[in-house]
Design a protein around this motif. Structure first.
Motif, PDB file in Angstrom:
ATOM      1  N   ALA A   1       6.306   2.125 -71.797  1.00  0.00           N
ATOM      2  CA  ALA A   1       5.588   1.839 -70.550  1.00  0.00           C
ATOM      3  C   ALA A   1       6.480   1.095 -69.566  1.00  0.00           C
ATOM      4  CB  ALA A   1       4.331   1.025 -70.848  1.00  0.00           C
TER       5      ALA A   1
ATOM      6  N   ASP B   1       0.239  -3.718 -65.921  1.00  0.00           N
ATOM      7  CA  ASP B   1      -0.128  -2.450 -66.549  1.00  0.00           C
ATOM      8  C   ASP B   1      -1.256  -1.789 -65.756  1.00  0.00           C
ATOM      9  OD1 ASP B   1      -1.235  -0.408 -68.196  1.00  0.00           O
ATOM     10  OD2 ASP B   1      -0.221  -1.322 -69.919  1.00  0.00           O
TER      11      ASP B   1
ATOM     12  N   MET C   1      -5.562  -2.030 -65.842  1.00  0.00           N
ATOM     13  CA  MET C   1      -6.328  -2.617 -64.723  1.00  0.00           C
ATOM     14  C   MET C   1      -7.282  -1.640 -64.061  1.00  0.00           C
ATOM     15  SD  MET C   1      -3.557  -4.731 -62.433  1.00  0.00           S
ATOM     16  CE  MET C   1      -2.368  -3.390 -62.320  1.00  0.00           C
TER      17      MET C   1
ATOM     18  N   PHE D   1      -4.618 -12.534 -64.544  1.00  0.00           N
ATOM     19  CA  PHE D   1      -3.201 -12.916 -64.552  1.00  0.00           C
ATOM     20  C   PHE D   1      -3.013 -14.416 -64.787  1.00  0.00           C
ATOM     21  CE2 PHE D   1      -3.113  -9.159 -61.571  1.00  0.00           C
ATOM     22  CZ  PHE D   1      -2.522  -8.295 -62.480  1.00  0.00           C
TER      23      PHE D   1
ATOM     24  N   TYR E   1      14.203  -1.437 -63.116  1.00  0.00           N
ATOM     25  CA  TYR E   1      13.049  -1.735 -62.273  1.00  0.00           C
ATOM     26  C   TYR E   1      12.475  -3.138 -62.470  1.00  0.00           C
ATOM     27  CZ  TYR E   1      12.989   3.340 -61.655  1.00  0.00           C
ATOM     28  OH  TYR E   1      13.330   4.627 -61.370  1.00  0.00           O
TER      29      TYR E   1
ATOM     30  N   MET F   1      11.455   0.050 -52.510  1.00  0.00           N
ATOM     31  CA  MET F   1      12.308  -0.719 -53.424  1.00  0.00           C
ATOM     32  C   MET F   1      13.557  -1.172 -52.699  1.00  0.00           C
ATOM     33  SD  MET F   1      12.290   1.545 -56.893  1.00  0.00           S
ATOM     34  CE  MET F   1      10.875   2.585 -57.294  1.00  0.00           C
TER      35      MET F   1
HETATM   36  C1  HXC Z   1       1.461   1.233 -66.746  1.00  0.00           C
HETATM   37  C2  HXC Z   1       3.466   2.299 -66.477  1.00  0.00           C
HETATM   38  C3  HXC Z   1       3.790   1.452 -65.398  1.00  0.00           C
HETATM   39  C4  HXC Z   1       2.855   0.443 -65.020  1.00  0.00           C
HETATM   40  C5  HXC Z   1       5.406   2.837 -65.684  1.00  0.00           C
HETATM   41  N1  HXC Z   1       4.491   3.128 -66.609  1.00  0.00           N
HETATM   42  N2  HXC Z   1       4.996   1.818 -64.935  1.00  0.00           N
HETATM   43  N3  HXC Z   1       2.303   2.175 -67.129  1.00  0.00           N
HETATM   44  N4  HXC Z   1       1.705   0.376 -65.727  1.00  0.00           N
HETATM   45  N5  HXC Z   1       3.097  -0.406 -64.044  1.00  0.00           N
HETATM   46  C6  HXC Z   1       4.552   4.180 -67.632  1.00  0.00           C
HETATM   47  C7  HXC Z   1       4.350   5.562 -67.018  1.00  0.00           C
HETATM   48  O1  HXC Z   1       2.984   5.811 -66.862  1.00  0.00           O
HETATM   49  C8  HXC Z   1       4.975   6.436 -68.069  1.00  0.00           C
HETATM   50  O2  HXC Z   1       4.070   6.579 -69.152  1.00  0.00           O
HETATM   51  C9  HXC Z   1       6.153   5.599 -68.571  1.00  0.00           C
HETATM   52  O3  HXC Z   1       5.854   4.248 -68.193  1.00  0.00           O
HETATM   53  C10 HXC Z   1       7.462   5.977 -67.902  1.00  0.00           C
HETATM   54  O4  HXC Z   1       7.287   5.959 -66.488  1.00  0.00           O
HETATM   55  P1  HXC Z   1       7.611   7.201 -65.542  1.00  0.00           P
HETATM   56  O5  HXC Z   1       6.808   7.037 -64.333  1.00  0.00           O
HETATM   57  O6  HXC Z   1       7.478   8.477 -66.301  1.00  0.00           O
HETATM   58  O7  HXC Z   1       9.152   6.942 -65.244  1.00  0.00           O
HETATM   59  P2  HXC Z   1       9.980   7.343 -63.924  1.00  0.00           P
HETATM   60  O8  HXC Z   1       9.583   8.721 -63.477  1.00  0.00           O
HETATM   61  O9  HXC Z   1      11.392   7.062 -64.262  1.00  0.00           O
HETATM   62  O10 HXC Z   1       9.493   6.341 -62.796  1.00  0.00           O
HETATM   63  C11 HXC Z   1       9.727   4.936 -62.909  1.00  0.00           C
HETATM   64  C12 HXC Z   1       8.864   4.169 -61.883  1.00  0.00           C
HETATM   65  C13 HXC Z   1       7.399   4.568 -62.031  1.00  0.00           C
HETATM   66  C14 HXC Z   1       9.372   4.485 -60.453  1.00  0.00           C
HETATM   67  C15 HXC Z   1       9.095   2.679 -62.146  1.00  0.00           C
HETATM   68  O11 HXC Z   1       7.034   4.437 -63.416  1.00  0.00           O
HETATM   69  C16 HXC Z   1       6.471   3.725 -61.241  1.00  0.00           C
HETATM   70  O12 HXC Z   1       6.336   3.880 -60.050  1.00  0.00           O
HETATM   71  N6  HXC Z   1       5.721   2.828 -61.939  1.00  0.00           N
HETATM   72  C17 HXC Z   1       4.702   2.020 -61.328  1.00  0.00           C
HETATM   73  C18 HXC Z   1       5.331   0.936 -60.482  1.00  0.00           C
HETATM   74  C19 HXC Z   1       4.236   0.106 -59.824  1.00  0.00           C
HETATM   75  O13 HXC Z   1       3.463   0.596 -59.015  1.00  0.00           O
HETATM   76  N7  HXC Z   1       4.189  -1.163 -60.202  1.00  0.00           N
HETATM   77  C20 HXC Z   1       3.231  -2.078 -59.662  1.00  0.00           C
HETATM   78  C21 HXC Z   1       2.082  -2.137 -60.582  1.00  0.00           C
HETATM   79  S1  HXC Z   1       0.776  -3.089 -59.903  1.00  0.00           S
HETATM   80  P3  HXC Z   1       3.707   8.030 -69.742  1.00  0.00           P
HETATM   81  O14 HXC Z   1       2.680   7.701 -70.778  1.00  0.00           O
HETATM   82  O15 HXC Z   1       3.237   8.838 -68.604  1.00  0.00           O
HETATM   83  O16 HXC Z   1       5.022   8.505 -70.310  1.00  0.00           O
HETATM   84  C22 HXC Z   1       1.227  -4.659 -60.173  1.00  0.00           C
HETATM   85  C23 HXC Z   1       0.232  -5.566 -59.647  1.00  0.00           C
HETATM   86  C24 HXC Z   1       0.555  -7.019 -59.821  1.00  0.00           C
HETATM   87  O17 HXC Z   1       2.211  -5.003 -60.715  1.00  0.00           O
HETATM   88  C25 HXC Z   1      -0.683  -7.758 -59.679  1.00  0.00           C
HETATM   89  C26 HXC Z   1      -1.593  -7.363 -58.553  1.00  0.00           C
HETATM   90  C27 HXC Z   1      -2.580  -6.286 -58.852  1.00  0.00           C
END
Ligand code: HXC
Length: 257
Positions: A24, A66, A70, A84, A104, A164
């Motif tokens: 993840a 995650d 959420m 949190f 990341y 980013m």
């Molecule tokens: C849950 C996540 C995750 C996350 C990645 N994964 N980020 N799962 N929560 N934040 C999981 C994906 O679903 C995937 O699972 C596996 O990790 C690999 O990710 P991919 O997306 O397939 O990898 P890639 O194509 O290389 O892309 C990487 C990435 C992308 C650009 C980082 O994963 C992404 O955009 N992630 C989310 C980033 C994000 O929005 N973060 C903010 C979260 S909100 P599977 O099972 O499909 O293989 C937050 C809020 C803070 O942090 C508090 C306020 C609400």
């Protein structure tokens, strides 16, 4: 070990916490939060530990809170579970904490790095607050700590677009203190942490406390606090040792007292 989502070990006087949910991208779910808080608090209580390093994998420090955990929650759920809330305990650790970031550091990942005292970045690091792309906003301190770290306008650019920034931009902006080649990140983090951990713990606690106060107080309040804390260190044996060692042209032998 007792942990499932992190790896914990001690190298010299440095406590290491490695986020370990590779499937993840180290997304920060409730279990990770609890485990990081337990591990960091245990290091904090250990006088043999003078610095803590938090790191992730080569590909990701942490890709955020995650999202899957959420997604279905209501506002009331978030409030009642204080979703949190545990992170405040991590931020309150008195021991200096270094974030060693490769790949990341997004959303909660960037916010976790900003709860640390120093951010060391691999040249592969990517920082951002992409919450706006999910229909929310930063929730683990991003809107407040990023403004203080990089200024209001750079913070708005990142938080409103969700884009980013790479390691070079993050260093230029003052978020990251140093960028190192990815292959050297962990060694450099250990070296940086060793240098800190060799100091007197009471002085490290004092330095961290006044640095934290600088972000929340007026200049005059902060200066007053600094003066008191500075004076209080003259009651430590380590201050006498540090200054005697300087006079005698030898390295100090601090004993954390
Ligand atoms: C849950 C996540 C995750 C996350 C990645 N994964 N980020 N799962 N929560 N934040 C999981 C994906 O679903 C995937 O699972 C596996 O990790 C690999 O990710 P991919 O997306 O397939 O990898 P890639 O194509 O290389 O892309 C990487 C990435 C992308 C650009 C980082 O994963 C992404 O955009 N992630 C989310 C980033 C994000 O929005 N973060 C903010 C979260 S909100 P599977 O099972 O499909 O293989 C937050 C809020 C803070 O942090 C508090 C306020 C609400």
């Amino acid at each position: 070990t007792e942990f499932e989502t992190i790896l914990v070990d001690t190298r010299g006087k440095v406590g290491w916490i490695t986020l370990n949910r590779p499937d993840a991208l180290n997304a920060l779910n409730t279990q990770v939060m609890h485990e990081v808080v337990v591990a960091a608090s245990a290091f904090d209580a250990d006088d043999g530990i003078g610095a803590i390093v938090v790191t992730g994998s080569e590909r990701a420090f942490a890709a955020g809170a995650d999202i899957k955990e959420m997604e279905d929650k209501s506002g009331l759920d978030m409030v009642m579970s204080d979703h949190f809330g545990g992170w405040a305990q991590f931020a309150a650790v008195r021991t200096p904490v270094i974030a060693a970031v490769s790949g990341y550091a997004l959303g909660g990942g960037c916010e976790l790095a900003m709860m640390c005292d120093i951010i060391l970045a691999a040249d592969t690091a990517k920082f951002g607050q992409p919450e706006i792309t999910l229909g929310v906003i930063p929730g683990m301190g991003g809107s407040q700590r990023l403004v203080r770290a990089v200024g209001a306008y750079k913070a708005a650019d990142l938080i409103l677009t969700g884009r980013m920034m790479d390691a070079a931009e993050a260093e230029r902006s003052g978020l990251v203190s140093r960028v190192v080649p990815a292959a050297e990140l962990l060694d450099e983090a250990q070296k940086l942490a060793d240098g800190i951990a060799a100091k007197s713990l009471p002085s490290l606690f004092a330095a961290k406390a006044v640095l934290d106060a600088a972000l929340e107080s007026s200049l005059s309040e902060g200066l007053r606090l600094e003066r008191h804390v500075f004076a209080s260190l003259f009651d430590t044996a380590d201050q006498k040792e540090g200054m005697a060692a300087f006079r005698e042209k030898r390295p100090p032998g601090f004993e954390n007292r």
